[in-house]
Design a protein around this motif. Structure first.
Motif, PDB file in Angstrom:
ATOM      1  N   ALA A   1      11.274   4.515 -12.120  1.00  0.00           N
ATOM      2  CA  ALA A   1      11.319   4.793 -10.685  1.00  0.00           C
ATOM      3  C   ALA A   1      12.677   4.363 -10.153  1.00  0.00           C
ATOM      4  CB  ALA A   1      10.197   4.053  -9.956  1.00  0.00           C
ATOM      5  N   SER A   2      13.222   5.131  -9.214  1.00  0.00           N
ATOM      6  CA  SER A   2      14.520   4.804  -8.624  1.00  0.00           C
ATOM      7  C   SER A   2      14.567   5.283  -7.183  1.00  0.00           C
ATOM      8  CB  SER A   2      15.666   5.437  -9.425  1.00  0.00           C
ATOM      9  OG  SER A   2      15.622   6.853  -9.323  1.00  0.00           O
TER      10      SER A   2
ATOM     11  N   GLN B   1      22.783   9.554   7.440  1.00  0.00           N
ATOM     12  CA  GLN B   1      21.952   8.821   6.498  1.00  0.00           C
ATOM     13  C   GLN B   1      21.199   9.759   5.564  1.00  0.00           C
ATOM     14  OE1 GLN B   1      19.818   5.237   8.110  1.00  0.00           O
ATOM     15  NE2 GLN B   1      20.374   6.097  10.097  1.00  0.00           N
ATOM     16  N   SER B   2      20.883   9.238   4.371  1.00  0.00           N
ATOM     17  CA  SER B   2      20.053   9.983   3.433  1.00  0.00           C
ATOM     18  C   SER B   2      19.280   9.013   2.550  1.00  0.00           C
ATOM     19  CB  SER B   2      20.903  10.923   2.557  1.00  0.00           C
ATOM     20  OG  SER B   2      21.729  10.183   1.674  1.00  0.00           O
ATOM     21  N   PHE B   3      18.108   9.453   2.116  1.00  0.00           N
ATOM     22  CA  PHE B   3      17.272   8.636   1.239  1.00  0.00           C
ATOM     23  C   PHE B   3      16.520   9.551   0.284  1.00  0.00           C
ATOM     24  CE2 PHE B   3      13.216   6.703   0.093  1.00  0.00           C
ATOM     25  CZ  PHE B   3      13.627   5.478  -0.428  1.00  0.00           C
ATOM     26  N   GLU B   4      16.520   9.189  -1.000  1.00  0.00           N
ATOM     27  CA  GLU B   4      15.752   9.942  -1.983  1.00  0.00           C
ATOM     28  C   GLU B   4      15.175   9.000  -3.026  1.00  0.00           C
ATOM     29  OE1 GLU B   4      18.117  11.795  -5.490  1.00  0.00           O
ATOM     30  OE2 GLU B   4      19.300  12.221  -3.673  1.00  0.00           O
ATOM     31  N   TYR B   5      14.139   9.462  -3.703  1.00  0.00           N
ATOM     32  CA  TYR B   5      13.534   8.659  -4.755  1.00  0.00           C
ATOM     33  C   TYR B   5      13.139   9.554  -5.919  1.00  0.00           C
ATOM     34  CZ  TYR B   5       8.945  10.415  -3.274  1.00  0.00           C
ATOM     35  OH  TYR B   5       7.882  11.231  -2.968  1.00  0.00           O
ATOM     36  N   SER B   6      12.980   8.937  -7.085  1.00  0.00           N
ATOM     37  CA  SER B   6      12.552   9.640  -8.288  1.00  0.00           C
ATOM     38  C   SER B   6      11.518   8.790  -9.003  1.00  0.00           C
ATOM     39  CB  SER B   6      13.731   9.893  -9.246  1.00  0.00           C
ATOM     40  OG  SER B   6      14.746  10.655  -8.634  1.00  0.00           O
ATOM     41  N   ILE B   7      10.549   9.436  -9.657  1.00  0.00           N
ATOM     42  CA  ILE B   7       9.561   8.714 -10.450  1.00  0.00           C
ATOM     43  C   ILE B   7       9.038   9.629 -11.545  1.00  0.00           C
ATOM     44  CG2 ILE B   7       7.647   9.328  -8.897  1.00  0.00           C
ATOM     45  CD1 ILE B   7       6.487   6.505  -9.552  1.00  0.00           C
TER      46      ILE B   7
ATOM     47  N   LEU C   1      12.613  18.699  -9.601  1.00  0.00           N
ATOM     48  CA  LEU C   1      12.220  18.147 -10.885  1.00  0.00           C
ATOM     49  C   LEU C   1      13.477  17.568 -11.522  1.00  0.00           C
ATOM     50  CD1 LEU C   1       9.929  21.022 -12.221  1.00  0.00           C
ATOM     51  CD2 LEU C   1       9.229  18.931 -11.019  1.00  0.00           C
ATOM     52  N   PHE C   2      13.399  16.330 -12.020  1.00  0.00           N
ATOM     53  CA  PHE C   2      14.614  15.687 -12.510  1.00  0.00           C
ATOM     54  C   PHE C   2      14.557  15.415 -14.013  1.00  0.00           C
ATOM     55  CE2 PHE C   2      12.181  11.736 -12.133  1.00  0.00           C
ATOM     56  CZ  PHE C   2      12.666  10.978 -13.195  1.00  0.00           C
ATOM     57  N   GLY C   3      15.748  15.364 -14.603  1.00  0.00           N
ATOM     58  CA  GLY C   3      15.930  14.872 -15.964  1.00  0.00           C
ATOM     59  C   GLY C   3      16.987  13.789 -15.928  1.00  0.00           C
ATOM     60  N   PHE C   4      16.720  12.667 -16.603  1.00  0.00           N
ATOM     61  CA  PHE C   4      17.585  11.497 -16.509  1.00  0.00           C
ATOM     62  C   PHE C   4      17.901  10.953 -17.895  1.00  0.00           C
ATOM     63  CE2 PHE C   4      18.008   6.888 -16.551  1.00  0.00           C
ATOM     64  CZ  PHE C   4      19.006   6.659 -15.625  1.00  0.00           C
ATOM     65  N   ALA C   5      19.117  10.434 -18.058  1.00  0.00           N
ATOM     66  CA  ALA C   5      19.501   9.766 -19.302  1.00  0.00           C
ATOM     67  C   ALA C   5      20.452   8.633 -18.974  1.00  0.00           C
ATOM     68  CB  ALA C   5      20.170  10.745 -20.266  1.00  0.00           C
ATOM     69  N   SER C   6      20.356   7.537 -19.727  1.00  0.00           N
ATOM     70  CA  SER C   6      21.279   6.415 -19.546  1.00  0.00           C
ATOM     71  C   SER C   6      21.540   5.747 -20.884  1.00  0.00           C
ATOM     72  CB  SER C   6      20.714   5.390 -18.546  1.00  0.00           C
ATOM     73  OG  SER C   6      19.613   4.701 -19.108  1.00  0.00           O
TER      74      SER C   6
ATOM     75  N   TRP D   1       9.543  13.657 -11.000  1.00  0.00           N
ATOM     76  CA  TRP D   1       9.607  14.177  -9.635  1.00  0.00           C
ATOM     77  C   TRP D   1      10.697  13.477  -8.842  1.00  0.00           C
ATOM     78  CZ3 TRP D   1       7.871  18.073  -6.788  1.00  0.00           C
ATOM     79  CH2 TRP D   1       7.857  17.962  -5.400  1.00  0.00           C
ATOM     80  N   ASN D   2      11.513  14.272  -8.141  1.00  0.00           N
ATOM     81  CA  ASN D   2      12.539  13.752  -7.247  1.00  0.00           C
ATOM     82  C   ASN D   2      12.320  14.347  -5.866  1.00  0.00           C
ATOM     83  OD1 ASN D   2      15.401  14.574  -5.910  1.00  0.00           O
ATOM     84  ND2 ASN D   2      15.559  12.553  -6.859  1.00  0.00           N
ATOM     85  N   HIS D   3      12.436  13.507  -4.837  1.00  0.00           N
ATOM     86  CA  HIS D   3      12.209  13.964  -3.470  1.00  0.00           C
ATOM     87  C   HIS D   3      13.300  13.408  -2.566  1.00  0.00           C
ATOM     88  CE1 HIS D   3       9.414  13.928   0.328  1.00  0.00           C
ATOM     89  NE2 HIS D   3      10.327  14.875   0.379  1.00  0.00           N
TER      90      HIS D   3
END
Length: 247
Positions: A170-171, A142-148, A108-113, A132-134
């Motif tokens: 989304a990122s 290699q690595s890959f992740e996304y957040s929405i 579970l993510f928290g984001f600020a910019s 949600w972050n996965h």
């Protein structure tokens, strides 16, 4: 919202990209980059770009921080008269904290910019988001992740008009360790709102020069869908910078 409060909120959260597989055992990594361009003659210019990224890997949290800035000043001589002008002055900071669930790849993510771009359509732009972050996959190279997730955007135009409202953010972040001395990273994000859709992307290739010192070639894209007619929607920045890995 007060700009100071918006900027201060970044200290409580942390933003992609994630650390490489080989760095995952380190509790904290940080690298700084800086580039300069000076020209003289008919046109005198001074350009400075700088940034700091950090990653913190804890038992329950995976946190990332990013700060970057750009400044460009030009002195142009026209008909014997010198005119000095600032053609770029930009500050951006973001942070994301990922709370690991029972499966540490699910978070579970928290984001600020916060962004202050003096020559854009906006006096400032800021975002708070959660969701949600996965980490979809991670190998030795290699690595890959996304957040929405949903969030709230704060913005004020140069004319003083506030554009605040709900968004969906989304990122995604991809990293590839090409060799022991070279890596490729790709990050992309979008924040979709009723007043504006803000998107950012960066492609970067980094190669080690010696020890902790590297050279980085990057292309950054910054897009806003709703701007004044005399303002470009897309800003691009291509840079070659030196990067120092502190930890």
């Amino acid at each position: 919202m007060n700009k100071t409060l918006l900027a201060a909120s970044l200290l409580t959260l942390a933003a992609s990209p994630a650390a490489f597989a080989q760095d995952k055992m380190k509790p904290f990594t940080m690298e700084g980059e800086m580039g300069f361009i000076f020209t003289t003659g008919n046109t005198e210019t001074t350009s400075i770009s700088a940034g700091v990224t950090a990653h913190q890997e804890l038992a329950q949290w995976s946190n990332d921080y990013n700060i970057e800035g750009l400044y460009k000043k030009e002195t142009v001589e026209t008909d014997g008269i010198e005119e000095e002008r600032t053609s770029a002055q930009k500050f951006f900071a973001s942070a994301q904290g990922n709370y690991k669930l029972d499966n540490p790849d699910y978070r579970l993510f928290g984001f600020a910019s916060y962004e202050d771009d003096r020559l854009s359509n906006f006096d400032y732009q800021a975002t708070l988001a959660t969701g949600w972050n996965h980490k979809l996959y991670e190998t030795d190279t290699q690595s890959f992740e996304y957040s929405i997730g949903p969030g709230y955007a704060f913005a004020e135009t140069q004319e003083g008009e506030e554009q605040n409202g709900m968004i969906v953010r989304a990122s995604a972040a991809y990293q590839w360790l090409i060799s022991d001395t070279a890596k490729f990273t790709q990050t992309v994000s979008t924040e979709v709102g009723a007043d504006n859709t803000k998107s950012r992307a960066e492609s970067a290739l980094t190669a080690t020069i010696s020890g902790n010192l590297s050279m980085k070639l990057s292309i950054k894209l910054d897009h806003n869908s709703n701007v004044d007619s005399d303002v470009e929607k897309l800003d691009t920045e291509t840079a070659v910078t030196l990067v120092y890995n502190f930890f």
